[in-house]
Design a protein around this motif. Sequence first.
Motif, mmCIF file in Angstrom:
data_model
loop_
_atom_site.group_PDB
_atom_site.id
_atom_site.type_symbol
_atom_site.label_atom_id
_atom_site.label_comp_id
_atom_site.label_asym_id
_atom_site.label_seq_id
_atom_site.Cartn_x
_atom_site.Cartn_y
_atom_site.Cartn_z
ATOM 1 N N LEU A 290 0.821 -1.202 0.000
ATOM 2 C CA LEU A 290 0.000 0.000 0.000
ATOM 3 C C LEU A 290 0.859 1.258 0.000
ATOM 4 N N LEU A 291 1.973 1.246 0.742
ATOM 5 C CA LEU A 291 2.848 2.427 0.780
ATOM 6 C C LEU A 291 3.416 2.701 -0.614
ATOM 7 N N LYS A 292 3.865 1.665 -1.311
ATOM 8 C CA LYS A 292 4.391 1.847 -2.663
ATOM 9 C C LYS A 292 3.310 2.413 -3.588
ATOM 10 N N TYR A 293 2.082 1.933 -3.413
ATOM 11 C CA TYR A 293 0.985 2.401 -4.265
ATOM 12 C C TYR A 293 0.662 3.866 -3.980
ATOM 13 N N LEU A 294 0.654 4.267 -2.695
ATOM 14 C CA LEU A 294 0.370 5.656 -2.350
ATOM 15 C C LEU A 294 1.445 6.589 -2.887
ATOM 16 N N ILE A 295 2.709 6.176 -2.779
ATOM 17 C CA ILE A 295 3.792 6.997 -3.321
ATOM 18 C C ILE A 295 3.678 7.080 -4.839
ATOM 19 N N GLN A 296 3.343 5.968 -5.464
ATOM 20 C CA GLN A 296 3.190 5.937 -6.920
ATOM 21 C C GLN A 296 2.050 6.848 -7.367
ATOM 22 N N SER A 297 1.027 7.001 -6.542
ATOM 23 C CA SER A 297 -0.116 7.851 -6.906
ATOM 24 C C SER A 297 0.187 9.328 -6.742
ATOM 25 N N GLN A 298 1.274 9.692 -6.021
ATOM 26 C CA GLN A 298 1.588 11.101 -5.776
ATOM 27 C C GLN A 298 2.862 11.560 -6.477
ATOM 28 N N LYS A 299 3.674 10.650 -6.967
ATOM 29 C CA LYS A 299 4.952 11.009 -7.578
ATOM 30 C C LYS A 299 4.748 11.367 -9.052
ATOM 31 N N GLU A 300 5.390 12.449 -9.478
ATOM 32 C CA GLU A 300 5.270 12.897 -10.862
ATOM 33 C C GLU A 300 6.113 12.023 -11.796
ATOM 34 N N ASN A 301 5.693 11.960 -13.070
ATOM 35 C CA ASN A 301 6.473 11.244 -14.070
ATOM 36 C C ASN A 301 7.768 12.000 -14.360
ATOM 37 N N SER A 302 8.850 11.239 -14.607
ATOM 38 C CA SER A 302 10.138 11.834 -14.954
ATOM 39 C C SER A 302 10.915 10.825 -15.778
ATOM 40 N N GLU A 303 12.138 11.185 -16.137
ATOM 41 C CA GLU A 303 12.962 10.265 -16.926
ATOM 42 C C GLU A 303 13.261 8.985 -16.145
ATOM 43 N N ASN A 304 13.425 9.112 -14.825
ATOM 44 C CA ASN A 304 13.761 7.960 -13.998
ATOM 45 C C ASN A 304 12.542 7.294 -13.385
ATOM 46 N N TYR A 305 11.374 7.863 -13.616
ATOM 47 C CA TYR A 305 10.152 7.303 -13.009
ATOM 48 C C TYR A 305 9.010 7.438 -14.010
ATOM 49 N N SER A 306 8.658 6.318 -14.619
ATOM 50 C CA SER A 306 7.681 6.344 -15.713
ATOM 51 C C SER A 306 6.394 5.609 -15.365
ATOM 52 N N VAL A 307 6.136 5.338 -14.078
ATOM 53 C CA VAL A 307 4.947 4.584 -13.674
ATOM 54 C C VAL A 307 4.069 5.423 -12.746
ATOM 55 N N SER A 308 4.085 6.743 -12.922
ATOM 56 C CA SER A 308 3.310 7.618 -12.057
ATOM 57 C C SER A 308 1.812 7.454 -12.305
ATOM 58 N N LEU A 309 1.042 7.534 -11.205
ATOM 59 C CA LEU A 309 -0.420 7.521 -11.277
ATOM 60 C C LEU A 309 -0.987 8.860 -10.806
ATOM 61 N N LYS A 310 -0.171 9.907 -10.877
ATOM 62 C CA LYS A 310 -0.538 11.218 -10.338
ATOM 63 C C LYS A 310 -1.764 11.794 -11.031
ATOM 64 N N ASN A 311 -1.892 11.619 -12.325
ATOM 65 C CA ASN A 311 -2.991 12.206 -13.082
ATOM 66 C C ASN A 311 -4.188 11.282 -13.205
ATOM 67 N N GLN A 312 -4.151 10.144 -12.511
ATOM 68 C CA GLN A 312 -5.220 9.162 -12.625
ATOM 69 C C GLN A 312 -5.976 9.058 -11.305
ATOM 70 N N LEU A 313 -7.216 8.568 -11.384
ATOM 71 C CA LEU A 313 -8.040 8.376 -10.193
ATOM 72 C C LEU A 313 -7.774 6.980 -9.626
ATOM 73 N N ASN A 314 -7.695 6.881 -8.285
ATOM 74 C CA ASN A 314 -7.330 5.633 -7.618
ATOM 75 C C ASN A 314 -8.293 5.363 -6.471
ATOM 76 N N ILE A 315 -8.627 4.077 -6.282
ATOM 77 C CA ILE A 315 -9.500 3.647 -5.179
ATOM 78 C C ILE A 315 -8.755 2.600 -4.352
ATOM 79 N N ILE A 316 -8.791 2.776 -3.013
ATOM 80 C CA ILE A 316 -8.222 1.802 -2.083
ATOM 81 C C ILE A 316 -9.365 1.240 -1.246
ATOM 82 N N LEU A 317 -9.515 -0.084 -1.249
ATOM 83 C CA LEU A 317 -10.579 -0.757 -0.512
ATOM 84 C C LEU A 317 -9.999 -1.425 0.731
ATOM 85 N N LEU A 318 -10.468 -1.028 1.912
ATOM 86 C CA LEU A 318 -10.131 -1.699 3.171
ATOM 87 C C LEU A 318 -11.221 -2.739 3.409
ATOM 88 N N ASP A 319 -10.968 -3.965 2.967
ATOM 89 C CA ASP A 319 -11.984 -5.014 2.990
ATOM 90 C C ASP A 319 -12.144 -5.545 4.418
#
Length: 844
Positions: free
Chosen positions: A544-573
């Motif tokens: 979950l921590l990796k996913y949260l960081i991925q959702s807030q980190k901007e795209n760059s030359e060294n980081y091409s898997v950003s989800l900053k501009n996308q909508l994300n849902i986390i389910l606490l089942d």
Amino acid sequence: MWPFTNNKREKQLVEREHSIKSKEERLEDEKDLLEQRKIEFEQYRDKENTAIKDEFSKLDDARTVFEMKRTEYEPKFQEAIKGFSARIKENEADIQKRNSEITVERQEEQKKFAERLHEAHQKSEREHEETLFVQTTKRIQETDTELSSRRDAIAQKEAELRQREIILEQDRDKLIQDRKDYEQKDSQLAAERTIVSSKMASLDEQAKELADAKIKELNARLENYKEHQERLSQERANLEIRLIAYEEIKHRLNGQEPESILVEIQSLTRQLAEARKTLQNYPDNVEEELNRKQEEIDSLSEQLEDSRYKLVALQKLANSGELNAVHNTSLETQKNILEQDKLRLETLNAEQNETIKHYRELYDKEATLEEKLNSIMAPHENFTEDKIRKEPLILVTKKEVEDSVESVPETDSDINQNSDNAANTDNADNTSEQNQERAVSGEEAINDELLWLDQVCRKIADYGLAFSPRIIKAFHTALKTAEWSPLAVLAGVSGTGKSELPQLYAKFGGINFVNIPVQPNWDSQEALLGYYNTISGKFEAQPLLKYLIQSQKENSENYSVSLKNQLNIILLDEMNLAHIEQYFAEFLSKLEERRGKDEGTPQYPTLAVKLGGTDSYPLALGRNVLWVGTMNQDETTKNLSDKVLDRGIVINFPRPNEFKRRIKINKEVKPEERYLPIETWEGWKVNFTDEQTAASEKVIAPYKQLVEEINKEISNIGRAIGHRVWQSIENYIWNYPDVRQLLISKSADMNDKEFIAELNKRIDPAFEDQLVQKIMPKLRGIETGGESKKVLEKISSIITSFTNEGHNINISKDFLNAITFGDGQFLWVTSEYLSMEQDKQEGR
């Protein structure tokens, strides 16, 4: 017989002396072994120092290569700058020279033309006037054409020069950036060298302290053994003196019976054995007790020696065996003591070696801050480079936008809409263009939202699951109002699709989705994010921590898997398997604290993730991440506190009246491969102006009054509703898709009365939802008898009698069920108002 006895005693003393010498030799061997280990440790340290020096040497080599490259680069850089400046000067000179030449040529041409014109005028003013005019016009055109072509050539050349200047400027910027990068790397190398040096110095100091402490302890033990040897030597001297006085002892007996002396000796022997046994039970480090017992032993030893002399005088050789047994017991006890000391010494040495080994392993395993950050910057396993959505979801094409502009009615799209506004036509005309632009943008957004939501509902139905349209709209609106209620909770009996709804909503809507099954032993946020492992010296990051960081980190030359501009849902089942106040409390506080604050500003709240030591990572909780939870209500779960209920929206899933068949899953329904942009999602939210807020007050007033009446009643039994709850209710109502559609797409031929009546009709379902989702959970557990019963009956009467523009709310039957089925307490267990709405829509 006496010489024989003396020789035997001397032999025993010699054997004791040899035993003591052998112990001294063993101590010397242990000391040599310790010295050898010390030498080995120093060799190991030298080896480590050599390795570090090699690393420093490699760093120096890399720095040398860097300096060489920088040295090679400097002349090229200076040469490029000089060449650039020279070319600029040459171009400027060339341009000025060419302009001067063109000016001179033009002046000469004009001069020649004037001369020819004057000559022709003198020859024949009237006869050749027409011919001269044609020739003059033709020549002027030719001259202008030639000048125009020359100007075009000069302009083209200037453009080429400007392009070359831009290229040279880019080259210079790149060279400057490369130089900065090299300087930054040099600074990083220097910082790393400083860190390595400090850690090495710390390690040497720790090892030196451990070795010094060990040597000091062994030297102290050696001194104790030497003192013990001296005491044994003194004892031998005393025995020799007492042997010399043997003859005198015979005269002291005066005919005393040997049996009585033997009994006395045995008694003293038992006392000595008990004293030594007591001494062995004391810890080694109790010096005072040891000294006291040693004094008792010395006293008993003197008494034993006196008795032994008496026994020897009477029994001679007959009693020598008993004396030897006593002496052998003493030697055996001393031997045991020395062996125990040796064993403790070996144990202590082993413990010290293990300590040194442990510190060495910790030093080798200690991770730097960069390594800790790298461990949490890796993308989530479900959103790697080959799995993330890369294309945005666009619901309105350019042609559809143009068509919508042409079809927008020339009317105000806001609520505005009381009878007084009809007379203010002049003001409306002044702002008609702005209102039209707002209406176009709003209609595009509402059409996008309704189209998107309709596609999601249709695909869920095609997939094989049937949800009430009210449930899907409630879930969609709850997510839109996350700024006020950051947690959407889906509650109900097991098997009603609580976990599948958010998953399918995200799957068919182009939203990223992560399912987090809650465990009963979760008691802190480390269960969600991860913890620092002191044994391995690393931070164990949860997905979950990796996913949260991925959702807030901007795209760059060294980081091409950003989800900053996308909508994300986390389910606490099954979020209430554990106490959500323990593992999610800080999340809720930070999510509420962000309200009204802009992302990226210093005031925007962040969650501190402890990476070990003093290192931490500021985790931002962006608005592109939506939080959803599911909960069952049985004996294995925990109830939600008022803190969670106030900050969340609880959506109750009704028990099914009719079971639906589902033999197989329709795999032909394809998921949305494009992502829903966060900008599109934010455009689906209502954002009232001050004027619109004032205009909406009259519409919302009856619903606000109903909630205030309920709040007044429950305050009499110690329950109350705060401002936060009502603010969440009102935002939910205005963001409800049906309500928002009417606000934006009001028909031009609809008068104010018709508009408000239709608006109330669409608000009623949204208000019903919020009564069930926000108000009824506050009544749980209220006694259905006594004074509380009067309060519940009063609330039931308020709900039943509520009417607004001919409309009412349909939760009265469910409210009575909550009073009846709760076993003496108010418990909301049914959702028949949803079935009534569905039956009404289907015409039953």
